[in-house]
Design an enzyme around this catalytic site. Structure first.
Site, PDB file in Angstrom:
ATOM      1  CB  THR A  98      -1.497   0.086   1.140  1.00  0.00           C
ATOM      2  OG1 THR A  98      -1.726  -0.914   1.650  1.00  0.00           O
ATOM      3  CG2 THR A  98      -1.944   1.168   1.298  1.00  0.00           C
ATOM      4  CB  THR A 105       0.055  -3.531   6.673  1.00  0.00           C
ATOM      5  OG1 THR A 105      -1.181  -3.200   5.377  1.00  0.00           O
ATOM      6  CG2 THR A 105       0.739  -1.736   6.280  1.00  0.00           C
ATOM      7  CG  ASP A 106      -3.012  -7.563   2.536  1.00  0.00           C
ATOM      8  OD1 ASP A 106      -3.565  -6.370   3.824  1.00  0.00           O
ATOM      9  OD2 ASP A 106      -3.354  -7.783   1.567  1.00  0.00           O
TER      10      ASP A 106
END
Length: 325
Positions: free
Chosen positions: A9, A87-88
């Site tokens: 992201t 960040t997943d």
């Protein structure tokens, strides 16, 4: 200071074809968007390593990244490393890298919850704090850490606990080890004691993750038989499963390592409190290996790493016991 960008992201912009955001920005682009870094006199060596969503990272990506970081740090003239990614999977990639990290220089993993096309994106602030943390001598020997929202989290404890909040990353049961404020690291507690770094993989290993749920009849558990080299069971509470799963788990544990974790992800798996069929004491007696304080995702990564080194049952049990607080 070395900076490795993997995408995610923090590096996304709008794709005209789909209207959604996709990884597109380079490491140089990310650093150019961070105001004030130049005044610290930190020499940044930039590596545009991958441009993928966090969900698409693989063990091979992380193994190559770890080797690249080792080569960089072996030179001895780099104070620390910063990794930007989606960040997943930060809680998993940070733990995976920490299992193998064998240098004093800290590795800081960061990312963003708001992409650069949104109002007040958090990527520049997170990257700024990550660079400050990586350069701070207080974090030498701390291994791999995660820095977002000005908080510093140990790889062993960090969890992503919200889907969209900039304050998504927490360390349940432990709290952050510190914060970045006024351009310096302020430690709240010492980083946790690290276990000895593990050797690189000698072979491929597949580890399954099975989450126990209400009225589970074990049918899906049976599907793992013969399809993995090891299995992590994310059990209820402190390590409990329905009684109907017990025989299947005992049979599996006789053939492959089966690790007993808690699906809660906060608090330990017990070892000697409950005694009913399907309790933690019963399952450990049938050959399951308690995960200590590790959540199921971290337990899967540790088991996969150990199996990739052809570790035996005794070694696996010993390594997991090292993660019991």
């Amino acid at each position: 200071m070395a900076v490795y960008s993997l995408g995610g992201t923090i590096a996304m912009t709008t794709d005209p074809a789909t209207g959604g955001v996709v990884p597109a920005l380079s490491a140089h682009d990310l650093l150019a968007a961070v105001p004030g870094l130049d005044r610290h006199g930190i020499d940044l060596r930039v590596h545009d390593f991958r441009r993928v969503p966090g969900a698409s990272l693989t063990f091979d990506d992380l193994t190559e990244l770890g080797a690249a970081i080792d080569k960089t740090l072996d030179g001895g003239d780099v104070d620390g490393v910063v990794i930007t990614q989606g960040t997943d999977t930060i809680e998993e990639t940070a733990f995976f890298l920490d299992l193998h990290h064998d240098h004093d220089q800290p590795v800081i993993v960061t990312g963003a919850m708001r992409n650069p096309t949104m109002a007040s994106p958090d990527g520049p602030a997170n990257l700024y704090a990550a660079v400050i943390a990586a350069a701070d001598p207080q974090l030498r020997g701390a291994g791999v850490l995660v820095v977002l929202n000005d908080e510093i989290h140990a790889a062993r404890h960090v969890r992503k606990s919200h889907t969209t909040s900039p304050a998504a990353f927490t360390s349940p049961g432990a709290g952050p080890v510190g914060r970045v404020a006024e351009d310096r690291v302020r430690l709240a507690s010492p980083p946790p004691t690290r276990v000895a770094p593990l050797a690189p993989a000698a072979r491929d290993a597949r580890v399954g993750l099975y989450t126990v749920s209400l009225d589970d009849d074990g049918t899906l558990l049976e599907a793992w038989d013969g399809r993995c080299d090891g299995l992590v069971v994310a059990a209820f509470g402190v390590g409990h499963v329905p009684q109907r799963l017990v025989e299947n788990l005992e049979r599996l544990a006789g053939r492959i390592p089966v690790v007993l974790a808690s699906r809660i992800g906060n608090g330990p798996v017990l070892t000697e409190t409950y005694g009913f069929p399907g309790s933690e004491k019963d399952l450990i007696g049938r050959g399951l290996i308690p995960a200590g304080d590790l959540g199921p995702y971290q337990a899967r990564l540790l088991l996969q790493t150990l199996l990739a080194q052809d570790a035996d049952h005794e070694t696996i049990t010993s390594k997991f016991s090292a993660f019991a607080r």
